[in-house]
Structure formats: structure tokens, C-alpha cells
Enzyme design. Structure first.
Site, PDB file in Angstrom:
ATOM      1  NE  ARG A  52       9.812  44.896  24.260  1.00  0.00           N
ATOM      2  CZ  ARG A  52       8.752  44.399  23.617  1.00  0.00           C
ATOM      3  NH1 ARG A  52       8.315  43.187  23.896  1.00  0.00           N
ATOM      4  NH2 ARG A  52       8.140  45.114  22.700  1.00  0.00           N
ATOM      5  CG  HIS A  70       6.773  47.388  27.284  1.00  0.00           C
ATOM      6  ND1 HIS A  70       6.199  46.752  26.215  1.00  0.00           N
ATOM      7  CD2 HIS A  70       7.908  47.961  26.809  1.00  0.00           C
ATOM      8  CE1 HIS A  70       6.945  46.933  25.138  1.00  0.00           C
ATOM      9  NE2 HIS A  70       8.002  47.649  25.473  1.00  0.00           N
ATOM     10  CG  ASP A  71       4.343  48.191  35.278  1.00  0.00           C
ATOM     11  OD1 ASP A  71       3.173  48.539  34.997  1.00  0.00           O
ATOM     12  OD2 ASP A  71       4.737  48.040  36.456  1.00  0.00           O
ATOM     13  CB  VAL A 130       1.491  52.125  29.933  1.00  0.00           C
ATOM     14  CG1 VAL A 130       0.020  52.329  29.582  1.00  0.00           C
ATOM     15  CG2 VAL A 130       2.318  51.929  28.666  1.00  0.00           C
ATOM     16  N   GLY A 150       2.473  54.719  34.745  1.00  0.00           N
ATOM     17  CA  GLY A 150       3.444  54.568  35.831  1.00  0.00           C
ATOM     18  C   GLY A 150       3.702  53.115  36.171  1.00  0.00           C
ATOM     19  CG  ASP A 201       0.010  51.067  37.248  1.00  0.00           C
ATOM     20  OD1 ASP A 201       0.605  50.505  36.296  1.00  0.00           O
ATOM     21  OD2 ASP A 201      -1.104  51.607  37.124  1.00  0.00           O
ATOM     22  CB  SER A 219      -1.439  49.048  34.400  1.00  0.00           C
ATOM     23  OG  SER A 219      -0.341  49.745  33.841  1.00  0.00           O
ATOM     24  CG  ASN A 230       2.763  45.373  25.881  1.00  0.00           C
ATOM     25  OD1 ASN A 230       3.997  45.503  25.930  1.00  0.00           O
ATOM     26  ND2 ASN A 230       1.942  46.183  26.529  1.00  0.00           N
ATOM     27  N   PRO A 288       7.307  53.915  22.846  1.00  0.00           N
ATOM     28  CG  PRO A 288       9.595  54.011  23.260  1.00  0.00           C
ATOM     29  CD  PRO A 288       8.271  53.808  23.933  1.00  0.00           C
ATOM     30  CG  HIS A 344      17.055  47.498  22.264  1.00  0.00           C
ATOM     31  ND1 HIS A 344      16.546  48.483  21.452  1.00  0.00           N
ATOM     32  CD2 HIS A 344      16.006  47.086  23.038  1.00  0.00           C
ATOM     33  CE1 HIS A 344      15.255  48.664  21.705  1.00  0.00           C
ATOM     34  NE2 HIS A 344      14.904  47.840  22.684  1.00  0.00           N
ATOM     35  CB  THR A 345      23.263  44.865  25.078  1.00  0.00           C
ATOM     36  OG1 THR A 345      24.379  43.990  24.966  1.00  0.00           O
ATOM     37  CG2 THR A 345      22.766  44.789  26.512  1.00  0.00           C
ATOM     38  CG  ASP A 395      24.927  41.985  21.080  1.00  0.00           C
ATOM     39  OD1 ASP A 395      25.533  42.220  20.005  1.00  0.00           O
ATOM     40  OD2 ASP A 395      25.459  42.106  22.188  1.00  0.00           O
TER      41      ASP A 395
END
Ligand code: HEM
Ligand SMILES: *[C@@H]1O[C@H](CO)[C@@H](O)[C@H](O)[C@H]1NC(C)=O
Ligand SMILES: *[C@@H]1O[C@H](CO)[C@@H](O)[C@H](O)[C@H]1NC(C)=O
Ligand SMILES: *[C@@H]1O[C@H](CO)[C@@H](O)[C@H](O)[C@H]1NC(C)=O
Length: 338
Positions: free
Chosen positions: A73, A77-78, A81, A83, A85, A87, A105, A174, A204-205, A257
Site C-alpha cells: 500500500r 500511495h507513493d 501522488v 509519482g 518519488d 514524497s 494516509n 481513490p 485487497h486480498t 480478506d
């Protein structure tokens, strides 16, 4: 002396296992490539980086069984946002609320301490060479390889960003309440396809969510309907027992799951989607589009391939999103500080 040789032999065993995975899986698939990234990017400047990261993960996985979910995850999430990088790892300062404190986050992004530890070890060998962004990408693959034998290449050479804004995490990531159209737009903005959306959602498994995120779906779906009808009655009842109506902000963790497969990285997610046993509206939304629904049905039938192969391909592709290379960006010394 004796201790050293024991460590050496377990190190050898680990590298041998890694090499076998590499040899058996690497030829079969045509992974996407990026003109400025390569697997041997650090071959001269920091050849031990990969094994150093791997060894940190071996230890940390033994301490935390949810680490695979957290690191996969974190990579997602990196990349979504600014790319890939790193951040996502920059901490907020008095003048700047960073990504890590954005809604998607805050209270839920984890694994940053493990990346920081890996970075610290890598810095001891080769200061200022290996980016935090590459360590996040490596870790997401290595932890899947370690826990489930799933291999895909990780081309390297990403550089780190210097900007991190909570507002961008809020817009680019999203929402769990998104419908199919919104999900396709969100992934499309990153150059990812509808197939990538379905395949990457398979993550999401594993892992957990918090009751506070699920609450509306089970207790307050709309003004007239209490519970999302896309949920199976039995699963909805289970979620309601875990996340009671009088605790909308509950931080209780719920396993994503729900099925027999348990917290393993496998294709059970797709069976859960078909059975109405997933946590988020965005999971069930995959059934509202005919071709996405067909892919869900196809991937759910077997526990590993073709899901593993498609997931590896999509992870490689995700790892290329807006990467900074060459003289762009920086190599941060401490991942949380610019
Ligand atoms: C398709 C749109 C997606 C949405 C709306 C979404 C949303 C969420 C939410 C709300 C959580 C729970 C957060 C919490 O309460 O702790 C979560 C967990 C998770 N997500 Fe997603 N996600 C999406 C796609 C992805 C993708 C593409 C990946 C990776 C390839 C991913 C990997 C994970 C993992 C592994 C967890 C469990 C984390 C943990 O146990 O710490 N998700 N997701
Ligand atoms: C690769 O690097 C060159 C030179 O730094 C740059 O102009 C180009 O945009 C980069 N390509 C991609 C796909 O990022
Ligand atoms: C998806 O959600 C958006 C925003 O709420 C809405 O405008 C759109 O009509 C929805 N699309 C579908 C197919 O439900
Ligand atoms: C359900 O949602 C509505 C509208 O968002 C809100 O006014 C109401 O307080 C919510 N009810 C509960 C039980 O959370």
C-alpha cells in the site's frame, strides 16, 4: 566466528532462494521497461543495496505479519501522488501538511519505519547513493517474494522528490466510496488502464481496514438504505458485529480478506468481490462494468496464476509513474526529511 558463519550460511540460503525465483520467473514474462531505469542501476555504486534491503525485510517480516500489506500500500500511495518519488514519507512541518497527514494516509499508512531502517542500513554502506523511492519499490516486491514467492523485476534509478502536500493525497488517491467511473478516472490520470485497476485492486486480498472507513457502508449507506445491498447479508452482519452503530469513529481493524484464504496474498479477493464480501464500495464497483466483471470472474478461479503474473506486470507499470531520473529530484539522506 561460529556466529558469523551461521549468519553467512543463512545469508547464502536467502540469496540462493532469491536467485532461484529470479531464474525461474524472469524469462516467462515480457515486463514493461523504462528508458531511464534499470535493475543494475546501482551495480557499481552500491552493489549490496538490494541484499541489504532484503535482509532488513526478512527480519521485519518475522516481527510483523501484516508487513506485506503495509509495504504494498505504501508503494501505491507513493506512486499515485507526484509519482514514485517517496514524497509519501516526507513528514509535515509547521508550514506544510504533507501527504502522510492527508485523509487516505493519516492513521492508516504504515511500514515507513521499515523503509527508514532499510535506508539507514543502505546509507551505512553507500551514503547518498540509493533513493528512498527505489527502496520503497524494492521493498514492495521483496516482501511479496519473501512471503509468497511472487517475483517481478524492479528497475531502479528513481530519485526522490522534495514536495509533499496532503491536499494532493486527498485528490489523487481513490476513495473507498468511489464508483467505477471515478476509479477509472483516478487510474487513468496515472496512465493506468481498467485492467490495471482490476488487477491492482487484488492487493485487497491482504491487510486490514478500520471500522471508521467501513462505517457508512454498513450503517448509513444512503438516506433510505441502511446497508449497501452489494454486501452479502452474512458478511454485512459480520462487519456490523465488528463495527457497532454507536462507534462511527472506531479504529478497530477489520481483515480485508473475509474468506477461508485468510491473510495470504492470493486471488481470493476476486471470489470475495463476487460473493459481496469486500470492505469497500470501490471493490464491489468492479462488478458494475461488464469487462471488469469478466476479469474479476477470470482471476478468481485460481489461487496464483494468472493473477500473480498480471499483478507483477501492473506493479512494474505502477512503479514507472512520473519517476524522477537523471538530474531531477534529489537523494534524500533521511526519508522523512527534505
Ligand atoms: C482501487 C482503488 C483503491 C481504494 C479506493 C483503496 C482504498 C483502501 C482503503 C480505504 C484501505 C483501508 C485503510 C485503513 O482503514 O487502514 C485500503 C487498504 C489497503 N489497500 Fe487499498 N485501495 C485501492 C487500491 C489499492 C491498490 C492499487 C493497492 C496496491 C497495489 C492497494 C493496497 C492496499 C492494501 C495492501 C491495504 C491494506 C493495508 C494494511 O493492512 O495496512 N489498494 N485500501
Ligand atoms: C529520461 O531522461 C531524459 C534525460 O534526463 C529525459 O529527457 C526524459 O524525459 C526521461 N524519460 C522519461 C520517460 O522519463
Ligand atoms: C459516479 O459518481 C459520480 C460522482 O458522484 C457521479 O456524478 C456519477 O454519475 C457516478 N457514475 C455512475 C455510473 O454511477
Ligand atoms: C448518516 O449520514 C447522514 C448524512 O451524511 C448524517 O447526517 C447522519 O448523522 C449519519 N448517521 C449516522 C448514524 O452516522
Amino acid at each position: 566466528m561460529e556466529k558469523a558463519s551461521v549468519q553467512w550460511s543463512s545469508w547464502l540460503a536467502v540469496t540462493t532462494i532469491a536467485t532461484i525465483f529470479l531464474a525461474t520467473n524472469a524469462q516467462a514474462t515480457n515486463y514493461p521497461t523504462h528508458p531511464n531505469l534499470s535493475e543494475d542501476f546501482y551495480a557499481r555504486t552500491c552493489p549490496q543495496a538490494r541484499i541489504t534491503v532484503f535482509n532488513v525485510l526478512v527480519r521485519q517480516l518475522a516481527l510483523n505479519r501484516n508487513l506485506p500489506a503495509q509495504l504494498i500500500r505504501l508503494f501505491f500511495h507513493d506512486c499515485f501522488v507526484r509519482g514514485c518519488d517517496s514524497s509519501v514519507m516526507i513528514e509535515s512541518t509547521p508550514g506544510n501538511l504533507a501527504e502522510v497527514d492527508g485523509f487516505p494516509n493519516r492513521n492508516s499508512i504504515k511500514g515507513l519505519d521499515v523503509i527508514a531502517l532499510a535506508k539507514q542500513k543502505v546509507e551505512e554502506d553507500c551514503p547518498g547513493i540509493v533513493s528512498c523511492a527505489d527502496i520503497i519499490a524494492l521493498a514492495a516486491r521483496d516482501i511479496l517474494q519473501l512471503s509468497r514467492g511472487l517475483y517481478f523485476p524492479v528497475p531502479l534509478g528513481r530519485r526522490d522528490g522534495t514536495v509533499s502536500l496532503a491536499s494532493e493525497a486527498n485528490t489523487n488517491l481513490p476513495s473507498p466510496f468511489a464508483n467505477y467511473t471515478q476509479l477509472v478516472t483516478s487510474f487513468g490520470n496515472q496512465g493506468l488502464s481498467e485492467e490495471d485497476l482490476v488487477v491492482l485492486s487484488g492487493a485487497h486480498t491482504i491487510g486490514v481496514s478500520h471500522c471508521s472507513v467501513i462505517f457508512r457502508r454498513i450503517w448509513n449507506f444512503s438516506a433510505t438504505v441502511q446497508t449497501d445491498p452489494a454486501l452479502s447479508p452474512a458478511y454485512a452482519a459480520k462487519l456490523k458485529a465488528l463495527c457497532p452503530i454507536d462507534q462511527p469513529q472506531s479504529q478497530t481493524e477489520v481483515e480485508l480478506d473475509a474468506s477461508m484464504g485468510g491473510n495470504f496474498f492470493d486471488s481470493n479477493y476476486y471470489d470475495n468481490v463476487l460473493n459481496g464480501e469486500t470492505a469497500f464500495i470501490s471493490d464491489s464497483a468492479l462488478l458494475t462494468n461488464p469487462s471488469a466483471a469478466a476479469l474479476v470472474r477470470a482471476l478468481g478461479r485460481f489461487s496464483t496464476n494468472p493473477f500473480f503474473e498480471k499483478f507483477g506486470l501492473a506493479m512494474v507499470k505502477m512503479g514507472f509513474i512520473n519517476v524522477k531520473t537523471g538530474s531531477e529530484g534529489v537523494i534524500r539522506k533521511i526519508c522523512s526529511k527534505v
